[in-house]
Design an enzyme around this catalytic site. Structure first.
Site, PDB file in Angstrom:
ATOM      1  N   CYS A  57     140.198 112.874  20.142  1.00  0.00           N
ATOM      2  CA  CYS A  57     140.022 112.900  21.592  1.00  0.00           C
ATOM      3  C   CYS A  57     141.292 113.412  22.272  1.00  0.00           C
ATOM      4  CB  CYS A  57     139.663 111.506  22.098  1.00  0.00           C
ATOM      5  SG  CYS A  57     139.128 111.462  23.829  1.00  0.00           S
ATOM      6  N   CYS A  58     142.442 112.887  21.864  1.00  0.00           N
ATOM      7  CA  CYS A  58     143.714 113.343  22.416  1.00  0.00           C
ATOM      8  C   CYS A  58     143.939 114.822  22.117  1.00  0.00           C
ATOM      9  CB  CYS A  58     144.869 112.538  21.841  1.00  0.00           C
ATOM     10  SG  CYS A  58     145.011 110.842  22.447  1.00  0.00           S
ATOM     11  N   CYS A 105     145.170 107.183  29.420  1.00  0.00           N
ATOM     12  CA  CYS A 105     143.761 107.126  29.804  1.00  0.00           C
ATOM     13  C   CYS A 105     143.309 105.666  29.902  1.00  0.00           C
ATOM     14  CB  CYS A 105     142.905 107.854  28.773  1.00  0.00           C
ATOM     15  SG  CYS A 105     143.263 109.621  28.647  1.00  0.00           S
ATOM     16  N   CYS A 155     142.043 103.808  26.744  1.00  0.00           N
ATOM     17  CA  CYS A 155     142.920 103.481  25.625  1.00  0.00           C
ATOM     18  C   CYS A 155     144.252 102.878  26.065  1.00  0.00           C
ATOM     19  CB  CYS A 155     143.185 104.735  24.786  1.00  0.00           C
ATOM     20  SG  CYS A 155     141.699 105.503  24.083  1.00  0.00           S
ATOM     21  N   CYS A 182     150.264 110.475  21.430  1.00  0.00           N
ATOM     22  CA  CYS A 182     149.056 111.277  21.689  1.00  0.00           C
ATOM     23  C   CYS A 182     149.016 112.532  20.837  1.00  0.00           C
ATOM     24  CB  CYS A 182     148.970 111.652  23.172  1.00  0.00           C
ATOM     25  SG  CYS A 182     150.310 112.724  23.735  1.00  0.00           S
TER      26      CYS A 182
END
Length: 259
Positions: free
Chosen positions: A141-142, A224, A227, A250
């Site tokens: 995702c990162c 985010c 998280c 990240c």
């Protein structure tokens, strides 16, 4: 109810919130000097001197920022040192509203800089990633939402150096960062490498800086909302990032795709 709607209400100290009590963290004793082209800075070197050197050595200097406490302090120092370049923020689509509002306040405060938002207007349902990828594979995702957009922008701009706000006491992964860090693609300038959290807070108070209000509710490092949690007393500033996921960075500053 969405996860964003379900998160705890954030209150600043003036609204009844309680600032987190932190323990002093002493800077490391050794000088941070890796890039051989840089002066022999010492741990006591004023960050303004580091930034002024960077501006002279790297006129194309570029500043990425997530507008955390470190980033807000660095913005003010950079303005005082004469930085007039870009401040680049990656909108992952999962940022807290308080973070976006902090960005806007800073852009208004420092009109001499150009604030650039990558993927401006991104949102969790934009199709960039599966809706739950942050939970099943936070690294992926990162990589898609944060690292790739910034890497693409840096390939386009090709700056010789980045001005960033990392400091040694944020996390174990940053405990040895130097003022001037050599890299394969570009130099990384870390003017706040030896500043403690307490010194950053004192500077922000002294200069009345618009710190993200989440900070005063214990979110010492804000990423985010999917998280990030508040930090507990005694933890590193970044302990609330990806807690329980075996992840502390990240991918921008560590790993195969680091800047």
């Amino acid at each position: 109810m969405t996860a964003l709607e379900d998160r705890p209400e954030v209150r600043t100290p003036g609204e009844g919130g309680v600032p987190l009590t932190t323990e002093p963290r002493a800077p490391r004793a050794t000088a941070g000097h890796v890039d051989s082209s840089a002066p022999a800075f010492t741990p006591d070197t004023d960050p303004l001197d580091v930034i002024r050197w960077a501006l002279a050595a790297h006129p194309d200097l570029l500043m990425p920022s997530a507008f955390n406490l470190n980033g807000v302090v660095l913005l003010d120092l950079a303005a005082r040192a004469g930085y007039r370049g870009e401040v680049v923020f990656v909108d992952t689509g999962f940022h807290f509203p308080e973070t976006l509002a902090t960005r806007d306040r800073l852009a208004a405060r420092y009109p001499e800089m150009t604030f650039v938002t990558l993927h401006e207007g991104a949102h969790p349902e934009d199709g960039q990633t599966p809706p739950d990828l942050y939970a099943s594979d936070p690294d992926a995702c990162c990589a898609v939402r944060k690292v790739a957009p910034l890497q693409a922008y840096l390939r386009e701009k090709a700056p010789s150096a980045l001005l960033n706000a990392r400091s040694r006491d944020q996390a174990a992964t940053r405990a040895d960062i130097p003022f001037v860090e050599a890299g394969s693609a570009r130099v990384k300038i870390n003017p706040l490498a030896h500043w403690t959290r307490e010194r950053l807070e004192a500077y922000a108070r002294e200069h009345d800086l618009p710190v993200n209000p989440l900070y005063w509710d214990g979110f010492l490092s804000v990423g985010c909302w999917t998280c990030t949690r508040a930090v507990r007393p005694g933890e590193d500033a970044r302990a609330g990032r990806w807690a329980g996921k075996g992840k502390t960075e990240c991918g921008l500053w560590a790993g195969e795709n680091r800047l």
